[in-house]
Design a protein around this motif. Structure first.
Motif, PDB file in Angstrom:
ATOM      1  N   PRO A  76       2.822   1.189  -8.210  1.00 49.30           N
ATOM      2  CA  PRO A  76       3.906   0.909  -9.163  1.00 49.30           C
ATOM      3  C   PRO A  76       5.030   0.040  -8.589  1.00 49.30           C
ATOM      4  CG  PRO A  76       3.206   3.184  -9.392  1.00 49.30           C
ATOM      5  CD  PRO A  76       2.476   2.616  -8.184  1.00 49.30           C
ATOM      6  N   ALA A  77       5.455   0.295  -7.369  1.00 51.87           N
ATOM      7  CA  ALA A  77       6.536  -0.518  -6.779  1.00 51.87           C
ATOM      8  C   ALA A  77       6.067  -1.954  -6.568  1.00 51.87           C
ATOM      9  CB  ALA A  77       7.006   0.089  -5.459  1.00 51.87           C
ATOM     10  N   ALA A  78       4.808  -2.126  -6.183  1.00 52.93           N
ATOM     11  CA  ALA A  78       4.272  -3.480  -5.987  1.00 52.93           C
ATOM     12  C   ALA A  78       4.200  -4.213  -7.321  1.00 52.93           C
ATOM     13  CB  ALA A  78       2.897  -3.413  -5.338  1.00 52.93           C
ATOM     14  N   ALA A  79       3.746  -3.526  -8.355  1.00 54.86           N
ATOM     15  CA  ALA A  79       3.682  -4.148  -9.680  1.00 54.86           C
ATOM     16  C   ALA A  79       5.072  -4.576 -10.137  1.00 54.86           C
ATOM     17  CB  ALA A  79       3.050  -3.192 -10.687  1.00 54.86           C
ATOM     18  N   VAL A 113       5.263 -11.466  -1.222  1.00 51.17           N
ATOM     19  CA  VAL A 113       4.823 -10.871   0.040  1.00 51.17           C
ATOM     20  C   VAL A 113       5.246  -9.398   0.107  1.00 51.17           C
ATOM     21  CG1 VAL A 113       5.066 -10.995   2.551  1.00 51.17           C
ATOM     22  CG2 VAL A 113       4.757 -13.084   1.233  1.00 51.17           C
ATOM     23  N   MET A 114       6.414  -9.080  -0.402  1.00 51.02           N
ATOM     24  CA  MET A 114       6.841  -7.672  -0.426  1.00 51.02           C
ATOM     25  C   MET A 114       5.882  -6.846  -1.285  1.00 51.02           C
ATOM     26  SD  MET A 114      11.011  -7.933  -0.699  1.00 51.02           S
ATOM     27  CE  MET A 114      11.289  -6.144  -0.772  1.00 51.02           C
ATOM     28  N   ALA A 115       5.451  -7.381  -2.423  1.00 59.41           N
ATOM     29  CA  ALA A 115       4.508  -6.663  -3.280  1.00 59.41           C
ATOM     30  C   ALA A 115       3.207  -6.395  -2.523  1.00 59.41           C
ATOM     31  CB  ALA A 115       4.243  -7.455  -4.559  1.00 59.41           C
ATOM     32  N   ARG A 116       2.720  -7.401  -1.821  1.00 55.88           N
ATOM     33  CA  ARG A 116       1.500  -7.217  -1.028  1.00 55.88           C
ATOM     34  C   ARG A 116       1.716  -6.187   0.085  1.00 55.88           C
ATOM     35  NH1 ARG A 116      -1.317 -11.619   1.676  1.00 55.88           N
ATOM     36  NH2 ARG A 116      -3.009 -10.103   1.555  1.00 55.88           N
ATOM     37  N   THR A 117       2.899  -6.223   0.700  1.00 61.43           N
ATOM     38  CA  THR A 117       3.201  -5.275   1.775  1.00 61.43           C
ATOM     39  C   THR A 117       3.256  -3.852   1.245  1.00 61.43           C
ATOM     40  OG1 THR A 117       4.417  -6.981   2.977  1.00 61.43           O
ATOM     41  CG2 THR A 117       4.896  -4.696   3.571  1.00 61.43           C
ATOM     42  N   VAL A 118       3.889  -3.671   0.096  1.00 61.39           N
ATOM     43  CA  VAL A 118       3.959  -2.339  -0.512  1.00 61.39           C
ATOM     44  C   VAL A 118       2.548  -1.824  -0.796  1.00 61.39           C
ATOM     45  CG1 VAL A 118       4.653  -1.094  -2.612  1.00 61.39           C
ATOM     46  CG2 VAL A 118       6.299  -2.556  -1.415  1.00 61.39           C
ATOM     47  N   ASN A 119       1.698  -2.675  -1.357  1.00 64.54           N
ATOM     48  CA  ASN A 119       0.309  -2.262  -1.597  1.00 64.54           C
ATOM     49  C   ASN A 119      -0.389  -1.903  -0.289  1.00 64.54           C
ATOM     50  OD1 ASN A 119       0.133  -2.323  -4.385  1.00 64.54           O
ATOM     51  ND2 ASN A 119      -0.531  -4.446  -4.466  1.00 64.54           N
ATOM     52  N   HIS A 120      -0.210  -2.737   0.710  1.00 62.18           N
ATOM     53  CA  HIS A 120      -0.831  -2.500   2.015  1.00 62.18           C
ATOM     54  C   HIS A 120      -0.421  -1.145   2.579  1.00 62.18           C
ATOM     55  CE1 HIS A 120      -2.447  -3.352   5.986  1.00 62.18           C
ATOM     56  NE2 HIS A 120      -1.251  -3.163   6.506  1.00 62.18           N
ATOM     57  N   HIS A 121       0.866  -0.869   2.567  1.00 57.96           N
ATOM     58  CA  HIS A 121       1.358   0.396   3.124  1.00 57.96           C
ATOM     59  C   HIS A 121       0.920   1.597   2.289  1.00 57.96           C
ATOM     60  CE1 HIS A 121       4.823  -1.630   5.566  1.00 57.96           C
ATOM     61  NE2 HIS A 121       3.620  -1.978   5.971  1.00 57.96           N
ATOM     62  N   ALA A 122       0.713   1.384   0.988  1.00 55.13           N
ATOM     63  CA  ALA A 122       0.265   2.476   0.116  1.00 55.13           C
ATOM     64  C   ALA A 122      -1.259   2.652   0.157  1.00 55.13           C
ATOM     65  CB  ALA A 122       0.719   2.207  -1.319  1.00 55.13           C
ATOM     66  N   GLY A 123      -1.946   1.762   0.876  1.00 57.93           N
ATOM     67  CA  GLY A 123      -3.399   1.832   0.919  1.00 57.93           C
ATOM     68  C   GLY A 123      -4.053   1.396  -0.388  1.00 57.93           C
ATOM     69  N   VAL A 124      -3.326   0.598  -1.159  1.00 58.90           N
ATOM     70  CA  VAL A 124      -3.830   0.106  -2.440  1.00 58.90           C
ATOM     71  C   VAL A 124      -4.196  -1.367  -2.254  1.00 58.90           C
ATOM     72  CG1 VAL A 124      -3.254  -0.334  -4.855  1.00 58.90           C
ATOM     73  CG2 VAL A 124      -2.363   1.707  -3.717  1.00 58.90           C
TER      74      VAL A 124
END
Length: 183
Positions: free
Chosen positions: A116-119, A163-174
């Motif tokens: 959700p935060a990445a979206a 890039v922040m959206a991608r990072t948030v997904n990365h850290h969330a394992g999504v």
């Protein structure tokens, strides 16, 4: 202090200095969209960003308030007009580089989505691009001046939000959602 002043009831609003503009003026559209961008970052922050991302988002919100004041100050010699500078841009570039270093290289276009935060950060990026287009429009009008760091800042910020959206997904394992061409 009252919230309502009734001075805008005729469709005008005050800007820095004593000048009033129509509420649909290009300058008002530009800094109004920067305000919307700031609010969209606030929504992303409400999605419980990790501390590092939240701290960066808070700094960006502060920068955007300053940037909005620069746009509300049409006087090139005004007190807010040149407050966004190369240091702000360098900070965005460093934040981009720091995040890209921990991400897998992109192999395709990425669709907005994921956690959700990445979206929300993806949506925020699109608001940033609209703000950038409106500021470019303002800068190209006769008798208008927009400091070039303002334009550069918005351009870099949209890259950072991606890039922040991608990072948030990365850290969330999504995983990021790749676009797959049907051709």
């Amino acid at each position: 202090m009252k919230i309502y002043t009734k001075t805008g009831d005729e469709g005008t609003t005050g800007i820095l200095g004593s000048k009033r503009l129509r509420k649909d003026d290009a300058r008002i559209e530009a800094y109004g969209t920067v305000d919307e961008l700031n609010a969209a970052i606030g929504v992303a922050r409400a999605h419980a960003l990790e501390a590092t991302e939240d701290e960066l988002a808070a700094r960006i919100q502060d920068d955007l308030f300053t940037l909005g004041a620069a746009l509300a100050d049409p006087n090139p010699e005004g007190p807010f007009h040149n407050q966004i500078n190369d240091e702000h841009i360098a900070a965005l570039e460093k934040a981009i580089d720091d995040r890209v270093a921990e991400l897998a290289p992109m192999r395709s276009f990425i669709l907005p989505g994921g956690a959700p935060a990445a979206a929300q950060l993806h949506l925020t990026r699109t608001v940033c691009r609209r703000a950038e287009r409106l500021v470019v429009h303002l800068a190209n009008l006769a008798d208008e001046h927009v400091p070039s760091p303002v334009l550069i800042y918005l351009n870099r910020l949209s890259d950072l939000l991606f890039v922040m959206a991608r990072t948030v997904n990365h850290h969330a394992g999504v995983p990021d959602v790749p676009w797959i061409s049907k051709k």
